[in-house]
Design a protein around this motif. Structure first.
Motif, PDB file in Angstrom:
ATOM      1  N   LEU A  78     110.106 119.570 110.578  1.00 21.69           N
ATOM      2  CA  LEU A  78     110.504 118.072 111.037  1.00 21.69           C
ATOM      3  C   LEU A  78     110.603 118.098 108.714  1.00 21.69           C
ATOM      4  O   LEU A  78     109.407 118.401 108.383  1.00 21.69           O
ATOM      5  N   ALA A  79     111.344 117.413 108.809  1.00 14.87           N
ATOM      6  CA  ALA A  79     110.674 116.435 107.244  1.00 14.87           C
ATOM      7  C   ALA A  79     109.982 114.951 106.846  1.00 14.87           C
ATOM      8  O   ALA A  79     110.973 114.633 107.631  1.00 14.87           O
ATOM      9  N   MET A  80     108.892 114.982 105.977  1.00 21.35           N
ATOM     10  CA  MET A  80     108.567 113.297 106.636  1.00 21.35           C
ATOM     11  C   MET A  80     108.881 112.861 104.758  1.00 21.35           C
ATOM     12  O   MET A  80     108.534 113.830 103.744  1.00 21.35           O
ATOM     13  N   VAL A  81     109.191 111.799 104.252  1.00 18.12           N
ATOM     14  CA  VAL A  81     109.120 111.101 103.194  1.00 18.12           C
ATOM     15  C   VAL A  81     107.757 109.850 103.648  1.00 18.12           C
ATOM     16  O   VAL A  81     107.894 109.222 104.356  1.00 18.12           O
ATOM     17  N   PHE A  82     106.830 109.964 102.827  1.00 19.07           N
ATOM     18  CA  PHE A  82     105.248 109.397 103.148  1.00 19.07           C
ATOM     19  C   PHE A  82     105.553 107.780 102.065  1.00 19.07           C
ATOM     20  O   PHE A  82     106.616 108.338 101.852  1.00 19.07           O
ATOM     21  N   GLN A  83     105.505 106.767 102.628  1.00 15.63           N
ATOM     22  CA  GLN A  83     105.071 105.227 102.143  1.00 15.63           C
ATOM     23  C   GLN A  83     104.510 105.664 100.694  1.00 15.63           C
ATOM     24  O   GLN A  83     105.513 105.025 100.332  1.00 15.63           O
TER      25      GLN A  83
END
Lengths: 386, 277
Positions: A78-83
């Motif tokens: 999964l790819a995640m973009v953090f805050q």
């Protein structure tokens, strides 16, 4: 490309407090799903459980039909973009985007091709040699997204990606994210506390409150058919007006007006003696001469404050609240992170109307557009009526 | 106006303190360049009448000094590398993991750092002789590690703690194993901390005198600070002072170079830009 399923997922911390409680959610392949709710509702925790940064206490998470509970984040693809973007400050933009590929030992040539392609998509080409510290907020945001799209991830996860940007940029990036998601057609889970983002981005929106799922629906359904007072109060700005009402002899008596509701509404109210009536601000219109529908309810009230914004106009009309109605509302306000200042009605009026504070105006609304909620449970009694 | 006056005073104080600190150093340099004969001249002068390399010649011809220099470099570098590696893992664990006895571990480390070294010299001397590591590199590296580690762990865990958690999490989501995340993201970010620690440890090992003189007896392991006290002049009748000063200048040079080279890296701030700030 994958669907994500959550089945009775629970997250309990050491003290036994369930941050996420029995959440079940099916996210279809290619769907844009929004997790929204006031702060502390467990939406970020839920996202982090999907990606694997938090353990799952109970329940099951599957990605593309495969149970992932025990898998490390790196094996979930999964790819995640953090805050706060979590860019690697010691690497250039190029290497930041290339990082996931480098970890997979892909040949240099392919890395270069993919990174340049991603940079092209995100208009980062001329910044590839710079370091994150030299970039603006929006550019950093795009680098974080580049790191996500460069690999063929099964799904994108966004954790409040726009909350660190200023308002103008936020609007731009919002459309950018939507365009990107539509083009790539990749399953996306997006966490936000901002209802504008929730309403504009999502195919469906999941609304959480204190770790529990309240309603999962398309934005329009969420707005028009909220299952309970919490959903009704959270979605919409300015929020829905909640007016305590007494049921007496087939009449609904609101603080501002009493009237006889349509029979099917009355049937839903049943033998309850007190209910909560929800009315959206834009459902009110000023009475100018005739043109009223046959069932429309009219009343007169004094305007306290007027907010004129050019394309819209809000009027605040105070009313006297009957005794004993506060507790339900107080609890609701607490859940919604807002404070109950005073009992007043907010109405959205035609900005062309010249209204000043202190005026007495006549307003009307269609009782079919109102929602009636149970005082105890907050449940919407008028779902599917009319 | 008030502000300007204050800043002038700061300058004056700065110059005074600098002079105070630099004077012995300058004296050392000037003595190192005086010839052994003129150093006791009837009319002494601060600067040498005649600059000479003679003293440097003397110390570098002396096996006592060159072997000590070799020992110093060897022992200090080995101890520093070991201390940094061990401290890096320990500090990372302390900064990131919750485990029972963490506070105890930290306070123990601090207690060790405060322990008076002199109290340990006697027992160590006996133990080392029993173990057969008296007068060896190992015999010095072990106590140096003991005293360098606590400070290294404290310094580095402070650096690790400044690195946001999201860095590792992002790396893990990107497909890194915990070890890869540590090596490719955390260590480069903690580099200023690692360098600071390495330099402090190196200084400590380089300058240490007490253990160096007590736990060595020959050229095999004697380091420069200890060796200096054994210095004699070219002949018995010559004062060794100028030669000692020349040796001191020589051993000061690596320290100065280290500081100059790593000065920029020591300055933290590498993490700027990692997160919005």
């Amino acid at each position: 490309m994958a669907d994500i399923t959550l089945q009775n997922v629970v997250k309990r911390y050491g003290d036994g407090f369930p941050a996420v409680n029995d959440v079940s959610l099916d996210i279809a392949d290619g769907e844009f799903m929004i997790l929204v709710g006031p702060s502390g509702c467990g939406k970020s925790t839920l996202l982090r459980m999907i990606v694997g940064l938090e353990d799952i206490t109970e329940g099951e998470v599957t990605i593309a039909g495969e149970r992932v509970n025990e898998k490390a984040p790196k094996d979930r693809n999964l790819a995640m973009v953090f805050q706060n973007y979590a860019l690697y400050p010691h690497l250039t933009v190029f290497e930041n985007i290339a990082f996931p590929l480098r970890l997979r030992h892909q040949p240099d040539e392919e890395v270069r091709r993919k990174v340049e392609e991603a940079a092209e998509t995100l208009e980062l080409t001329e910044h590839l040699d710079r370091r994150p510290s030299n970039l603006s907020g929006g550019q950093r945001q795009r680098v974080a997204m580049g790191r996500a799209i460069v690999r063929d991830a099964s799904a994108f996860l966004f954790d409040e990606p726009l909350s660190n940007l200023d308002a103008k940029l936020r609007g731009q990036m919002r459309t950018e994210i939507l365009r990107l998601q539509r083009r790539l057609g990749i399953t996306t889970v997006y966490v936000t506390h901002d209802q504008v983002e929730a309403m504009t981005l999502g195919d469906r929106v999941a609304l959480l409150r204190r770790g529990e799922l309240q309603q999962v629906a398309a934005p329009r359904a969420l707005y028009e058919e909220p299952v309970n007072m919490f959903v009704a109060g959270f979605i919409g700005s300015p929020p829905m007006n909640f007016l305590p009402a007494v049921v007496e002899g087939g009449e609904l008596r609101l603080p501002v007006v009493g009237f006889r509701p349509p029979d099917d509404v009355l049937a839903r109210v049943g033998d309850r003696s007190r209910v909560m009536v929800g009315l959206r601000p834009e459902r009110f219109t000023t009475v100018t001469g005739d043109g009223a529908g046959p069932d429309d309810v009219e009343f007169e009230a004094e305007v306290d404050v007027v907010e004129w914004l050019g394309n819209e106009q809000y009027a605040y009309l105070p009313y006297d609240e009957p005794e004993g109605a506060d507790t339900t509302l107080e609890e609701l306000e607490r859940d919604l992170d807002s404070e109950r200042l005073r009992s007043q009605l907010v109405v959205a009026l035609d900005p062309a109307d010249a209204i000043a504070s202190g005026d007495r105006i006549r307003l009307r609304f269609d009782p079919r557009s109102m929602h009636v909620f149970d005082v105890e449970t907050g449940e919407n009694l008028t779902l599917g009526v009319g | 106006m008030e502000g300007r006056r204050t800043s002038h005073w700061w300058t004056v104080w700065g110059v005074l303190i600098l002079a105070w600190a630099m004077f012995p150093l300058l004296w050392m340099v000037s003595l190192a360049f005086k010839s052994p004969e003129t150093f006791r001249a009837g009319t002494p002068s601060f600067f040498p009448d005649e600059w000479t390399w003679e003293n440097f010649q003397t110390v570098f011809d002396d096996e006592l000094f060159t072997s000590a220099l070799r020992n110093s470099f060897g022992i200090a570098i080995i101890a520093t590398v070991l201390a940094v590696v061990v401290a890096m893992f320990a500090a990372y664990a302390i900064a990131r993991l919750e485990f029972p006895g963490k506070r105890l571990l930290l306070s123990m480390a601090l207690a060790i750092a405060m322990f008076p070294q002199a109290a340990l010299v006697g027992p160590l001397f006996n133990m080392w002789r029993g173990l057969g590591i008296y007068d060896t590199w190992l015999g010095l590296i072990i106590p140096y590690l003991t005293f360098a580690l606590p400070l290294s762990i404290w310094t580095m865990s402070a650096f690790f703690r400044q690195i946001p958690w999201e860095m590792e999490q992002a790396a893990q989501v990107d497909g890194a194993t915990p070890w890869q995340a540590f090596r490719r993201v955390i260590v480069p970010l903690a580099a200023p901390g690692v360098f600071t620690t390495a330099i402090l440890t190196f200084f400590f090992c380089w300058n240490e005198f007490l253990f160096a003189i007590s736990l060595t007896s020959t050229d095999r392991a004697r380091t420069v600070p200890a060796a200096l006290s054994f210095f004699t002049g070219q002949s018995q009748f010559q004062s060794p002072v100028t030669a000692i000063m020349a040796a001191s200048v020589v051993v000061t040079i690596p320290i100065v170079i280290l500081v100059l080279v790593f000065q920029r890296r020591i300055v933290a701030g590498l993490t700027s830009g990692a997160v919005k700030g």
